[in-house]
Design a protein around this motif. Sequence first.
Motif, mmCIF file in Angstrom:
data_model
loop_
_atom_site.group_PDB
_atom_site.id
_atom_site.type_symbol
_atom_site.label_atom_id
_atom_site.label_comp_id
_atom_site.label_asym_id
_atom_site.label_seq_id
_atom_site.Cartn_x
_atom_site.Cartn_y
_atom_site.Cartn_z
ATOM 1 N N ALA A 31 0.839 -1.207 0.000
ATOM 2 C CA ALA A 31 0.000 0.000 0.000
ATOM 3 C C ALA A 31 0.864 1.243 0.000
ATOM 4 O O ALA A 31 0.584 2.218 -0.714
ATOM 5 N N PHE A 32 1.917 1.218 0.772
ATOM 6 C CA PHE A 32 2.811 2.365 0.843
ATOM 7 C C PHE A 32 3.532 2.561 -0.488
ATOM 8 O O PHE A 32 3.609 3.670 -1.017
ATOM 9 N N GLN A 33 4.055 1.457 -1.033
ATOM 10 C CA GLN A 33 4.811 1.545 -2.276
ATOM 11 C C GLN A 33 3.934 1.895 -3.471
ATOM 12 O O GLN A 33 4.386 2.538 -4.411
ATOM 13 N N GLU A 34 2.676 1.458 -3.445
ATOM 14 C CA GLU A 34 1.798 1.668 -4.595
ATOM 15 C C GLU A 34 1.024 2.977 -4.554
ATOM 16 O O GLU A 34 0.681 3.514 -5.606
ATOM 17 N N SER A 35 0.708 3.491 -3.367
ATOM 18 C CA SER A 35 -0.112 4.702 -3.337
ATOM 19 C C SER A 35 0.580 5.920 -2.747
ATOM 20 O O SER A 35 0.332 7.033 -3.192
ATOM 21 N N VAL A 36 1.447 5.724 -1.770
ATOM 22 C CA VAL A 36 2.063 6.883 -1.133
ATOM 23 C C VAL A 36 3.332 7.312 -1.875
ATOM 24 O O VAL A 36 3.456 8.464 -2.289
ATOM 25 N N LEU A 37 4.272 6.404 -2.043
ATOM 26 C CA LEU A 37 5.553 6.773 -2.659
ATOM 27 C C LEU A 37 5.400 7.364 -4.063
ATOM 28 O O LEU A 37 6.013 8.397 -4.354
ATOM 29 N N PRO A 38 4.586 6.765 -4.944
ATOM 30 C CA PRO A 38 4.442 7.381 -6.275
ATOM 31 C C PRO A 38 3.834 8.784 -6.223
ATOM 32 O O PRO A 38 4.208 9.648 -7.019
ATOM 33 N N ALA A 39 2.950 9.015 -5.296
ATOM 34 C CA ALA A 39 2.298 10.329 -5.206
ATOM 35 C C ALA A 39 3.273 11.421 -4.801
ATOM 36 O O ALA A 39 3.143 12.562 -5.246
ATOM 37 N N ILE A 40 4.243 11.073 -3.964
ATOM 38 C CA ILE A 40 5.172 12.105 -3.493
ATOM 39 C C ILE A 40 6.501 12.098 -4.235
ATOM 40 O O ILE A 40 7.271 13.039 -4.108
ATOM 41 N N LYS A 41 6.761 11.059 -5.016
ATOM 42 C CA LYS A 41 8.070 10.933 -5.670
ATOM 43 C C LYS A 41 8.432 12.191 -6.459
ATOM 44 O O LYS A 41 9.508 12.746 -6.285
ATOM 45 N N ASP A 42 7.560 12.637 -7.319
ATOM 46 C CA ASP A 42 7.860 13.809 -8.140
ATOM 47 C C ASP A 42 7.761 15.102 -7.354
ATOM 48 O O ASP A 42 8.308 16.121 -7.756
ATOM 49 N N LYS A 43 7.059 15.082 -6.243
ATOM 50 C CA LYS A 43 6.871 16.285 -5.431
ATOM 51 C C LYS A 43 7.948 16.438 -4.374
ATOM 52 O O LYS A 43 8.070 17.495 -3.775
ATOM 53 N N ALA A 44 8.719 15.386 -4.125
ATOM 54 C CA ALA A 44 9.654 15.377 -3.002
ATOM 55 C C ALA A 44 11.032 15.907 -3.377
ATOM 56 O O ALA A 44 12.026 15.543 -2.773
ATOM 57 N N GLU A 45 11.087 16.766 -4.366
ATOM 58 C CA GLU A 45 12.349 17.409 -4.742
ATOM 59 C C GLU A 45 12.742 18.378 -3.636
ATOM 60 O O GLU A 45 11.956 19.222 -3.220
ATOM 61 N N GLY A 46 13.932 18.230 -3.115
ATOM 62 C CA GLY A 46 14.406 19.135 -2.078
ATOM 63 C C GLY A 46 13.874 18.823 -0.698
ATOM 64 O O GLY A 46 13.798 19.710 0.148
ATOM 65 N N VAL A 47 13.511 17.566 -0.455
ATOM 66 C CA VAL A 47 13.061 17.158 0.876
ATOM 67 C C VAL A 47 13.723 15.845 1.278
ATOM 68 O O VAL A 47 14.106 15.045 0.426
ATOM 69 N N ARG A 48 13.854 15.657 2.577
ATOM 70 C CA ARG A 48 14.307 14.388 3.157
ATOM 71 C C ARG A 48 13.236 13.937 4.132
ATOM 72 O O ARG A 48 12.565 14.770 4.754
ATOM 73 N N TRP A 49 13.114 12.631 4.312
ATOM 74 C CA TRP A 49 12.077 12.081 5.161
ATOM 75 C C TRP A 49 12.659 10.998 6.054
ATOM 76 O O TRP A 49 13.483 10.193 5.604
ATOM 77 N N ARG A 50 12.241 10.997 7.339
ATOM 78 C CA ARG A 50 12.600 9.943 8.295
ATOM 79 C C ARG A 50 11.337 9.526 9.034
ATOM 80 O O ARG A 50 10.397 10.300 9.161
ATOM 81 N N TYR A 51 11.373 8.320 9.557
ATOM 82 C CA TYR A 51 10.188 7.715 10.160
ATOM 83 C C TYR A 51 10.553 7.177 11.538
ATOM 84 O O TYR A 51 11.558 6.486 11.683
ATOM 85 N N TYR A 52 9.722 7.487 12.528
ATOM 86 C CA TYR A 52 9.954 7.013 13.895
ATOM 87 C C TYR A 52 8.701 6.319 14.418
ATOM 88 O O TYR A 52 7.599 6.865 14.316
ATOM 89 N N ASP A 53 8.881 5.135 14.990
ATOM 90 C CA ASP A 53 7.789 4.437 15.674
ATOM 91 C C ASP A 53 7.726 4.924 17.110
ATOM 92 O O ASP A 53 8.755 5.009 17.788
ATOM 93 N N THR A 54 6.532 5.214 17.593
ATOM 94 C CA THR A 54 6.381 5.659 18.981
ATOM 95 C C THR A 54 5.281 4.918 19.721
ATOM 96 O O THR A 54 5.063 5.185 20.902
ATOM 97 N N GLU A 55 4.612 3.976 19.060
ATOM 98 C CA GLU A 55 3.440 3.336 19.672
ATOM 99 C C GLU A 55 3.763 2.574 20.953
ATOM 100 O O GLU A 55 2.883 2.334 21.763
ATOM 101 N N PHE A 56 5.006 2.212 21.158
ATOM 102 C CA PHE A 56 5.351 1.483 22.374
ATOM 103 C C PHE A 56 5.646 2.414 23.538
ATOM 104 O O PHE A 56 5.926 1.971 24.641
ATOM 105 N N TYR A 57 5.576 3.734 23.309
ATOM 106 C CA TYR A 57 5.784 4.708 24.371
ATOM 107 C C TYR A 57 4.560 5.576 24.646
ATOM 108 O O TYR A 57 4.467 6.195 25.699
ATOM 109 N N THR A 58 3.661 5.686 23.674
ATOM 110 C CA THR A 58 2.496 6.545 23.824
ATOM 111 C C THR A 58 1.320 5.987 23.046
ATOM 112 O O THR A 58 1.507 5.357 22.011
ATOM 113 N N ALA A 59 0.126 6.201 23.540
ATOM 114 C CA ALA A 59 -1.074 5.744 22.841
ATOM 115 C C ALA A 59 -1.635 6.832 21.929
ATOM 116 O O ALA A 59 -2.369 6.542 20.997
#
Length: 119
Positions: A31-59
């Motif tokens: 789902a991520f590869q098919e709908s999210v990444l293609p949508a932002i690929k051409d728009k993500a010029e000049g941006v960097r992205w990082r991802y953090y999981d926090t569900e084990f510390y906060t609800a």
Amino acid sequence: MSDFEPAVTAFILLKTHRAWLELSVPERVAAFQESVLPAIKDKAEGVRWRYYDTEFYTARVTDIWVWEARDHEAFQLVIEALRETPFWDHYFEIVEILVGVENGYAKHYDIDTLATSNA
């Protein structure tokens, strides 16, 4: 993409919806590869992205996405693209978007930054 000095950093605080959790891990990746990444690929010029999981510390917030953008327009284009995908409000609730400028006070007052040194 080469390194750049980001003009803005955005912290997008997310909470997973049941629709995301009901997908298997391979389905989530697809789902991520098919709908999210293609949508932002051409728009993500000049941006960097990082991802953090926090569900084990906060609800309240299960994930944090950190976007660094070369300028405000680059970040805006990414958000506009994300809003057109199932990521936005179907798989995740956008709890809050916090945008800041790293060491903005120091740049404004032309002083040294107040931070710890790298270990």
